[in-house]
Design a protein around this motif. Structure first.
Motif, short mmCIF file in Angstrom:
data_model
loop_
_atom_site.label_atom_id
_atom_site.label_comp_id
_atom_site.label_asym_id
_atom_site.label_seq_id
_atom_site.Cartn_x
_atom_site.Cartn_y
_atom_site.Cartn_z
N PRO A 1 3.21 3.13 -5.38
CA PRO A 1 1.80 2.70 -5.31
C PRO A 1 0.99 3.27 -6.46
CG PRO A 1 2.21 4.44 -3.74
CD PRO A 1 3.55 4.09 -4.33
N ALA A 2 -0.09 2.61 -6.75
CA ALA A 2 -0.96 3.08 -7.82
C ALA A 2 -1.75 4.31 -7.41
CB ALA A 2 -1.92 1.96 -8.25
N ASP A 3 -2.08 4.41 -6.12
CA ASP A 3 -2.86 5.55 -5.63
C ASP A 3 -1.92 6.60 -5.05
OD1 ASP A 3 -5.13 4.17 -6.31
OD2 ASP A 3 -5.32 3.24 -4.32
N ASP A 4 -2.32 7.85 -5.21
CA ASP A 4 -1.54 8.94 -4.65
C ASP A 4 -1.74 9.01 -3.14
OD1 ASP A 4 -0.65 9.60 -7.14
OD2 ASP A 4 -2.28 11.02 -7.51
N GLY B 1 0.81 -1.22 0.00
CA GLY B 1 0.00 0.00 0.00
C GLY B 1 0.83 1.26 0.00
N PRO B 2 0.18 2.42 -0.21
CA PRO B 2 0.92 3.69 -0.24
C PRO B 2 1.55 4.04 1.09
CG PRO B 2 -1.45 4.05 -0.32
CD PRO B 2 -1.24 2.58 -0.49
N PRO C 1 -2.49 10.94 0.05
CA PRO C 1 -3.07 12.25 0.36
C PRO C 1 -2.19 13.03 1.33
CG PRO C 1 -4.25 10.52 1.54
CD PRO C 1 -3.28 9.83 0.61
#
Length: 222
Positions: A55-58, A36-37, A60
């Motif tokens: 990670p694929a997600d930025d 995970g991020p 926050p």
């Protein structure tokens, strides 16, 4: 990365058990490294090196906010407690009022007094006043209990029900609390003594500031 296609017609795959085939596919699709991020950021912080996998997600990140507690704006040197100022905007524009003190928010606490020109205790922005050279002794006027929270609106009084909402747009009369009335009388009593001690000051505060066509404000000395 690109996963090689696995064909059942291949000789080595035809003789494998179905479970072994699933394990072979899962091994080829396995992602190496943190998942995970948050884990990626934690691993990069602990090792001190940039992560090999992203990670694929930025992640926050909190944005910069200007709502933090800051020092109050500076008040002009020409405005001190007891200075008579002229209001330039708002309901009482053109009125002369007495500055009692500067609040923590940078606004000025002023009063008419109310018995002379009808201006009650209120806050004004120093950008919308003209400071004059007239001074009033306000050392005996106690306004220590009045701050910005004193002028806050009551949440219960501000909310209205469904019937009041559809009743119409008729303006409602302002309701002044008994505490405000008592504080206004106490401040005016001490302020009127200082005003009456100076000749012609009462008439000066009662007179409204106006300009005619031939007046030149930039040459006036207030």
């Amino acid at each position: 990365r690109e996963v090689p296609s696995i064909s059942a017609s291949h000789p080595s795959h035809a003789t494998e058990h179905p479970n072994q085939l699933k394990m072979a596919i899962s091994n080829k699709l396995r992602v190496v490294g943190p998942g995970g991020p948050k884990k990626v950021a934690k691993a990069a912080a602990s090792t001190g090196k940039s992560a090999r996998f992203y990670p694929a997600d930025d992640i926050p990140t909190p944005k910069h906010s200007r709502k933090g507690t800051k020092n109050a704006p500076r008040v002009r040197s020409s405005i001190t407690p007891g200075t008579v100022v002229i209001l330039l905007a708002g309901r009482f524009r053109g009125k002369r009022v007495v500055v009692l003190k500067s609040l923590e928010s940078g606004l000025l606490l002023v009063s008419g007094p109310f018995k002379i020109n009808g201006v009650p205790l209120r806050r004004v922005n120093q950008a919308y006043v003209i400071a004059t050279t007239t001074k009033v002794d306000v050392s005996k006027v106690n306004v220590s209990t009045i701050d910005d929270a004193y002028f806050g609106r009551d949440k219960d009084a501000a909310t209205e029900g469904e019937q009041e909402f559809f009743a119409g747009d008729a303006p409602k009369a302002a309701v002044v609390s008994d505490v405000r009335k008592a504080d206004q009388k106490k401040v005016d009593a001490a302020l009127l003594k200082a005003v009456n001690a100076t000749p012609m000051l009462k008439g000066y505060l009662n007179a409204k500031f106006t300009l005619t066509r031939d007046d030149k404000p930039h040459k006036m000395i207030f």
